[in-house]
Design an enzyme around this catalytic site. Structure first.
Site, PDB file in Angstrom:
ATOM      1  N   ASP A 358     -30.009   8.441 -19.595  1.00  0.00           N
ATOM      2  CA  ASP A 358     -30.806   9.662 -19.621  1.00  0.00           C
ATOM      3  C   ASP A 358     -32.275   9.297 -19.383  1.00  0.00           C
ATOM      4  O   ASP A 358     -32.801   8.371 -20.015  1.00  0.00           O
ATOM      5  CB  ASP A 358     -30.649  10.369 -20.970  1.00  0.00           C
ATOM      6  CG  ASP A 358     -31.312  11.738 -20.981  1.00  0.00           C
ATOM      7  OD1 ASP A 358     -30.692  12.692 -20.489  1.00  0.00           O
ATOM      8  OD2 ASP A 358     -32.461  11.822 -21.462  1.00  0.00           O
ATOM      9  N   ASN A 366     -41.678  17.379 -15.172  1.00  0.00           N
ATOM     10  CA  ASN A 366     -41.615  18.676 -14.498  1.00  0.00           C
ATOM     11  C   ASN A 366     -42.788  19.573 -14.884  1.00  0.00           C
ATOM     12  O   ASN A 366     -43.385  20.247 -14.034  1.00  0.00           O
ATOM     13  CB  ASN A 366     -40.306  19.386 -14.822  1.00  0.00           C
ATOM     14  CG  ASN A 366     -39.139  18.842 -14.017  1.00  0.00           C
ATOM     15  OD1 ASN A 366     -39.309  18.287 -12.938  1.00  0.00           O
ATOM     16  ND2 ASN A 366     -37.940  18.978 -14.562  1.00  0.00           N
ATOM     17  N   ASP A 375     -37.923  15.786  -8.947  1.00  0.00           N
ATOM     18  CA  ASP A 375     -36.863  15.381  -8.014  1.00  0.00           C
ATOM     19  C   ASP A 375     -37.108  13.969  -7.490  1.00  0.00           C
ATOM     20  O   ASP A 375     -36.163  13.172  -7.338  1.00  0.00           O
ATOM     21  CB  ASP A 375     -36.789  16.363  -6.843  1.00  0.00           C
ATOM     22  CG  ASP A 375     -36.209  17.709  -7.253  1.00  0.00           C
ATOM     23  OD1 ASP A 375     -35.609  17.789  -8.342  1.00  0.00           O
ATOM     24  OD2 ASP A 375     -36.350  18.679  -6.473  1.00  0.00           O
ATOM     25  N   GLU A 401     -30.982  15.360 -15.619  1.00  0.00           N
ATOM     26  CA  GLU A 401     -31.610  14.034 -15.559  1.00  0.00           C
ATOM     27  C   GLU A 401     -30.695  12.951 -16.132  1.00  0.00           C
ATOM     28  O   GLU A 401     -31.156  11.860 -16.481  1.00  0.00           O
ATOM     29  CB  GLU A 401     -32.939  14.046 -16.315  1.00  0.00           C
ATOM     30  CG  GLU A 401     -32.823  14.185 -17.829  1.00  0.00           C
ATOM     31  CD  GLU A 401     -32.784  15.632 -18.299  1.00  0.00           C
ATOM     32  OE1 GLU A 401     -33.114  15.887 -19.469  1.00  0.00           O
ATOM     33  OE2 GLU A 401     -32.423  16.510 -17.494  1.00  0.00           O
TER      34      GLU A 401
END
Length: 487
Positions: A358, A366, A375, A401
């Site tokens: 993770d 973000n 991204d 993610e």
């Protein structure tokens, strides 16, 4: 922008005036040189216009546009030699010096288009190559039946003239293949592409009309309407070079043109139906049918279409198991691979290792830099995971993610070492987000067990990942041995 608009307007105005003069002078002037002068103005102005557009907009790759300039200079010189030959002798004795210049022009413009194709395509783009071959085979059949066969069968035509006139449709066919390849390949779509394609298609069409009329009349053709269409073709080429889109026209693309687009399917359908269509036309004209040629053409196109279908099936299969953003396997593919590996381990008794990975604090990325930056982080993490794992491992994007890795025949000790290696590999270098370097870390939950149940293995890895995040992140935790659940 205003200067570009003014240049476009000036070039279109020159074209309109020259077209009008060419038509009027053809009917009112008896002097050949005067009547053809408007065409020659456009012919000589075109390389200058392309050069002006290239120097003004400075595309990152100049080679293709410079080749177009040289090609048009050669074309203008060939036109000048043709006019001089017509004025001085009044007849063509093929091959003439102009023919050699025209042949050089074909090769130069083909090289320019080929450069554009190679710049725009991120590889050989095999699907577009097959599509271009389908169209080329169909066009080749038409060229042979209606152009080359009449030329080669004319016993009154000298050998030099036969070879010269035969070369033109062959070169036109070569340019057609490249034009179709450019149109169906990858790369940015926009005015520059459409203007360039329009120029090529217009030129190929008028060349074909010129050759057909020459076969019918049995002599060289000098008609105002042909010069008008040639001028339009040259004008489109100049407009393409003057458009500011040349700066991005030949940029390498990472996105393929949709294989099943209606236009592409329509073009291929027409191309495939052309062979039986030619057969019907030949039958209606009461010409002798060349059955081996038409049958061979149908067979070749059938094989090309089958190859294209095989490519489509393979592409769909890849799309079903590949994550579109990261290029890793999908969760569905991973689940199937894990189930298969667990059944294999149940027979052999070997260990199955699983890593659940993770990205730490991904929401902050973000929120701070935007979703495109997020991204890019996911893509970079995926790349590092893929390059750092050994052959036989299955790496997938599990969701958001979160990534997951299946390591067959890997026991607890080796799996723990692998998890630490991946963690340090990702944390070792910052990720560049358009000038902003940020440190990216991951938390990893590891689980390994001989002959495990897939759900138990996933649950153990997930619990270990939770423990790694609870302990402060940027670390790996190995789950305790899995205890089989009671039936």
């Amino acid at each position: 922008m205003r200067r570009d608009r003014w240049t476009w307007t000036a070039w279109v105005s020159v074209l309109a005036i020259c077209i009008a003069l060419r038509v009027v002078l053809d009917t009112t002037s008896g002097d050949y040189l005067i009547s053809v002068a408007p065409y020659m103005i456009v012919s000589f102005a075109t390389p200058a216009v392309i050069l002006i557009g290239t120097l003004r907009h400075r595309p990152p790759h100049l080679a293709g546009w410079i080749l177009l300039v040289v090609a048009q200079v050669v074309y203008a010189a060939a036109d000048a030699v043709t006019v001089a030959d017509e004025f001085l002798s009044g007849e063509y004795l093929e091959p003439t010096p102009a023919d050699l210049l025209y042949f050089a022009y074909y090769l130069l413009i083909a090289a320019a288009v080929l450069l554009f194709i190679r710049r725009r395509s991120p590889g050989w783009d095999l699907p577009s190559m097959i599509d271009a071959l389908v169209v080329a085979v169909s066009a080749g059949l038409i060229v042979w039946v209606f152009l080359l066969q009449p030329l080669t069968g004319d016993s009154e035509l000298p050998l030099g003239a036969k070879l010269t006139q035969t070369a033109y449709p062959v070169l036109d066919l070569m340019l057609l293949i490249l034009a179709v390849r450019l149109a169906m390949g990858t790369g940015t779509r926009g005015p520059v592409l459409y203007l360039l394609l329009g120029s090529l298609v217009t030129m190929l069409s008028v060349d074909t009309v010129y050759l057909v009329q020459g076969i019918i009349d049995g002599a060289a053709v000098s008609e105002a309407y042909l010069d008008v269409v040639w001028m339009i073709s040259l004008a489109l080429l100049g407009l393409a070079a003057l458009h500011p889109g040349v700066q991005h026209f030949d940029q390498r693309s990472n996105t393929a043109v949709p294989d099943a687009s209606p236009i592409r399917l329509g073009v291929l359908t027409v191309a495939v139906l052309m062979a039986p269509g030619v057969q019907v036309v030949v039958w209606m004209l009461d010409w002798p049918l060349d059955i081996p040629l038409i049958s061979g053409t149908c067979a070749v196109m059938f094989l090309l279409v089958m190859a294209r279908m095989a490519g489509l099936v393979a592409a769909q299969r890849r799309a079903a198991v590949t994550d579109s953003l990261t290029g890793l396997h999908t969760r569905r593919h991973f689940t199937e691979a894990l189930d298969l590996e667990c059944r294999r381990a149940a027979r052999t008794g070997h260990d199955v290792g699983l890593l659940m990975i993770d990205v730490d604090h991904f929401k902050r990325v973000n929120d701070s830099y935007g979703h495109p930056a997020g991204d890019r982080v996911l893509v970079e993490v995926a790349r590092r995971l893929a390059t750092a794992t050994r052959a036989g491992a299955v790496v997938a994007r599990y969701g958001g993610e979160e990534f997951i890795l299946l390591a067959p025949q890997t026991g607890p000790a080796d799996l723990r070492a692998l998890a630490e290696r991946l963690r340090t590999e990702i944390a070792g270098l910052p990720v560049d987000l358009g000038g902003n370097l940020i440190s990216v870390t991951v938390s990893i939950g590891a689980a390994a067990d001989p002959a495990p149940d897939p759900e138990s293995l996933l649950r153990a890895a997930d619990q270990a990942l939770y423990a790694a995040k609870a302990a402060g992140r940027n670390r790996s935790v190995l789950a305790t041995p899995i205890t089989p659940q009671a039936a």
